[in-house]
Scaffold this motif. Sequence first.
Motif, PDB file in Angstrom:
ATOM      1  N   ALA A  33      12.477 -15.510  20.825  1.00  0.00           N
ATOM      2  CA  ALA A  33      12.138 -16.713  21.583  1.00  0.00           C
ATOM      3  C   ALA A  33      10.654 -16.796  21.908  1.00  0.00           C
ATOM      4  N   GLN A  34       9.985 -15.640  21.977  1.00  0.00           N
ATOM      5  CA  GLN A  34       8.563 -15.622  22.299  1.00  0.00           C
ATOM      6  C   GLN A  34       7.673 -15.763  21.063  1.00  0.00           C
ATOM      7  N   GLY A  35       8.290 -15.787  19.886  1.00  0.00           N
ATOM      8  CA  GLY A  35       7.509 -15.898  18.653  1.00  0.00           C
ATOM      9  C   GLY A  35       7.754 -14.704  17.753  1.00  0.00           C
ATOM     10  N   ILE A  36       6.673 -14.190  17.158  1.00  0.00           N
ATOM     11  CA  ILE A  36       6.796 -13.078  16.219  1.00  0.00           C
ATOM     12  C   ILE A  36       6.567 -11.751  16.929  1.00  0.00           C
ATOM     13  N   ASN A  37       7.456 -10.795  16.675  1.00  0.00           N
ATOM     14  CA  ASN A  37       7.245  -9.407  17.072  1.00  0.00           C
ATOM     15  C   ASN A  37       6.557  -8.732  15.884  1.00  0.00           C
ATOM     16  N   PHE A  38       5.235  -8.516  15.995  1.00  0.00           N
ATOM     17  CA  PHE A  38       4.464  -8.054  14.847  1.00  0.00           C
ATOM     18  C   PHE A  38       4.860  -6.651  14.407  1.00  0.00           C
ATOM     19  N   ASN A  39       5.209  -5.782  15.322  1.00  0.00           N
ATOM     20  CA  ASN A  39       5.665  -4.441  14.939  1.00  0.00           C
ATOM     21  C   ASN A  39       6.949  -4.514  14.115  1.00  0.00           C
ATOM     22  N   ALA A  40       7.895  -5.323  14.607  1.00  0.00           N
ATOM     23  CA  ALA A  40       9.158  -5.479  13.870  1.00  0.00           C
ATOM     24  C   ALA A  40       8.918  -6.130  12.510  1.00  0.00           C
ATOM     25  N   LEU A  41       7.994  -7.111  12.467  1.00  0.00           N
ATOM     26  CA  LEU A  41       7.680  -7.773  11.202  1.00  0.00           C
ATOM     27  C   LEU A  41       7.099  -6.788  10.203  1.00  0.00           C
ATOM     28  N   LEU A  42       6.176  -5.940  10.652  1.00  0.00           N
ATOM     29  CA  LEU A  42       5.557  -4.978   9.756  1.00  0.00           C
ATOM     30  C   LEU A  42       6.583  -3.987   9.213  1.00  0.00           C
ATOM     31  N   ILE A  43       7.478  -3.505  10.070  1.00  0.00           N
ATOM     32  CA  ILE A  43       8.527  -2.580   9.627  1.00  0.00           C
ATOM     33  C   ILE A  43       9.460  -3.273   8.631  1.00  0.00           C
ATOM     34  N   PHE A  44       9.844  -4.500   8.952  1.00  0.00           N
ATOM     35  CA  PHE A  44      10.712  -5.288   8.069  1.00  0.00           C
ATOM     36  C   PHE A  44      10.072  -5.438   6.686  1.00  0.00           C
ATOM     37  N   CYS A  45       8.784  -5.820   6.655  1.00  0.00           N
ATOM     38  CA  CYS A  45       8.090  -6.030   5.387  1.00  0.00           C
ATOM     39  C   CYS A  45       7.913  -4.725   4.625  1.00  0.00           C
ATOM     40  N   PHE A  46       7.675  -3.631   5.367  1.00  0.00           N
ATOM     41  CA  PHE A  46       7.508  -2.335   4.707  1.00  0.00           C
ATOM     42  C   PHE A  46       8.795  -1.910   3.996  1.00  0.00           C
ATOM     43  N   VAL A  47       9.926  -2.071   4.664  1.00  0.00           N
ATOM     44  CA  VAL A  47      11.204  -1.669   4.075  1.00  0.00           C
ATOM     45  C   VAL A  47      11.490  -2.484   2.821  1.00  0.00           C
ATOM     46  N   ILE A  48      11.349  -3.806   2.910  1.00  0.00           N
ATOM     47  CA  ILE A  48      11.643  -4.659   1.752  1.00  0.00           C
ATOM     48  C   ILE A  48      10.590  -4.478   0.664  1.00  0.00           C
ATOM     49  N   GLY A  49       9.314  -4.426   1.068  1.00  0.00           N
ATOM     50  CA  GLY A  49       8.250  -4.285   0.080  1.00  0.00           C
ATOM     51  C   GLY A  49       8.319  -2.977  -0.674  1.00  0.00           C
ATOM     52  N   MET A  50       8.598  -1.884   0.038  1.00  0.00           N
ATOM     53  CA  MET A  50       8.707  -0.595  -0.631  1.00  0.00           C
ATOM     54  C   MET A  50       9.942  -0.538  -1.517  1.00  0.00           C
ATOM     55  N   ALA A  51      11.016  -1.223  -1.102  1.00  0.00           N
ATOM     56  CA  ALA A  51      12.228  -1.252  -1.925  1.00  0.00           C
ATOM     57  C   ALA A  51      11.941  -1.871  -3.285  1.00  0.00           C
ATOM     58  N   GLY A  52      11.126  -2.927  -3.302  1.00  0.00           N
ATOM     59  CA  GLY A  52      10.797  -3.570  -4.570  1.00  0.00           C
ATOM     60  C   GLY A  52      10.109  -2.622  -5.535  1.00  0.00           C
ATOM     61  N   GLY A 153       1.039  12.436 -11.688  1.00  0.00           N
ATOM     62  CA  GLY A 153       1.956  11.683 -10.844  1.00  0.00           C
ATOM     63  C   GLY A 153       1.562  10.224 -10.699  1.00  0.00           C
ATOM     64  N   ASP A 154       0.966   9.666 -11.758  1.00  0.00           N
ATOM     65  CA  ASP A 154       0.437   8.302 -11.664  1.00  0.00           C
ATOM     66  C   ASP A 154       1.518   7.248 -11.436  1.00  0.00           C
ATOM     67  N   MET A 155       2.695   7.436 -12.033  1.00  0.00           N
ATOM     68  CA  MET A 155       3.752   6.432 -11.869  1.00  0.00           C
ATOM     69  C   MET A 155       4.194   6.332 -10.419  1.00  0.00           C
ATOM     70  N   VAL A 156       4.368   7.493  -9.794  1.00  0.00           N
ATOM     71  CA  VAL A 156       4.789   7.505  -8.386  1.00  0.00           C
ATOM     72  C   VAL A 156       3.698   6.923  -7.497  1.00  0.00           C
ATOM     73  N   THR A 157       2.461   7.338  -7.738  1.00  0.00           N
ATOM     74  CA  THR A 157       1.355   6.853  -6.912  1.00  0.00           C
ATOM     75  C   THR A 157       1.196   5.350  -7.033  1.00  0.00           C
ATOM     76  N   LEU A 158       1.290   4.829  -8.264  1.00  0.00           N
ATOM     77  CA  LEU A 158       1.177   3.383  -8.461  1.00  0.00           C
ATOM     78  C   LEU A 158       2.302   2.651  -7.742  1.00  0.00           C
ATOM     79  N   ALA A 159       3.508   3.223  -7.781  1.00  0.00           N
ATOM     80  CA  ALA A 159       4.631   2.588  -7.096  1.00  0.00           C
ATOM     81  C   ALA A 159       4.409   2.554  -5.592  1.00  0.00           C
ATOM     82  N   LEU A 160       3.868   3.633  -5.029  1.00  0.00           N
ATOM     83  CA  LEU A 160       3.592   3.661  -3.595  1.00  0.00           C
ATOM     84  C   LEU A 160       2.525   2.642  -3.220  1.00  0.00           C
ATOM     85  N   ILE A 161       1.484   2.547  -4.047  1.00  0.00           N
ATOM     86  CA  ILE A 161       0.439   1.559  -3.783  1.00  0.00           C
ATOM     87  C   ILE A 161       1.006   0.149  -3.848  1.00  0.00           C
ATOM     88  N   GLN A 162       1.839  -0.126  -4.848  1.00  0.00           N
ATOM     89  CA  GLN A 162       2.451  -1.440  -4.950  1.00  0.00           C
ATOM     90  C   GLN A 162       3.354  -1.716  -3.759  1.00  0.00           C
TER      91      GLN A 162
END
Length: 299
Positions: A33-52, A153-162
């Motif tokens: 109701a107060q708008g965006i919770n930036f901490n929760a947003l960052l965690i949400f994006c990290f989980v989905i982004g890293m999953a990709g 370990g370039d494949m893993v490192t590239l995946a983490l960066i992405q």
Amino acid sequence: MMRILLFLGTNLAVVLVASFTLRLLGVEPYLNAQGINFNALLIFCFVIGMAGSMVSLFISKWMAKRSTGTVIIESPSNPTEKWLLDTVAELSEKAGIKMPEVGIFPAQQSNAFATGWNKNDALVAVSAGLLNRMQPEEVKAVLAHEIGHVSNGDMVTLALIQGVLNTFVMFFARIIAHLLDAFLRRDDNQGLGFFGYIAVVTVAEIVFGILASMIAAWFSRFREYRADAAGAQLAGSGAMINALARLKAETQMPDQMPDTLTAFAITTGQSRKLMEKLFASHPPLDDRIRALKEAAYRE
């Protein structure tokens, strides 16, 4: 611009599908109701982004085999295949990694790639054209370059960066959509609406994804110099330089590597156009040859 497709490939597809699905299901814990919770947003994006990026990494070998038509050498059927297996085994032992799967793909251009989700479960493949036209010591240098990618370990490192890039792409896309929605809600207007919000997020993710791909491309170019150095250490500087020179002579031939594997190939990146250089996954071969010669001179 082919390097854009690498970044926006499997991992971005997962990001878009996941974020769209979660929005449809109302699973957006960062909104209140107060708008965006930036901490929760960052965690949400990290989980989905890293999953990709992780999905892309874990299916990389399967994708490589399917998209290139690579045939894995289970048991050698001729002297060339036996030499190829023996050479990869020798280089892998030197590099201190488990021997990867070895395959040949039916491209006439001299090329090779390495992929896999970790250094002890990788795939190294060479084109039929490379085997047909290069000298054995040059082929060995190319294989050493690819083994260098694996051992580094370039494949893993590239995946983490992405994954990190995906996180911030999603994060800023949602902030922009929220700010635009809030702006349009002034004077009791309806704002973006459900589908408008999704459209703004999707467009922003694509735009930020293109910008983020420049960062991924920079890392990929840096990674090539490291793999060249590893190849020179495993197979000799002279052989590595000769192999790159041979590849340079063939750059005018049509490239038959799928777009999604160009970052793992040994050649490409010859353009001098500014935009193409920004998105190139590989440095120009002249620069790579120069770097090897300078390193050999210092020794």
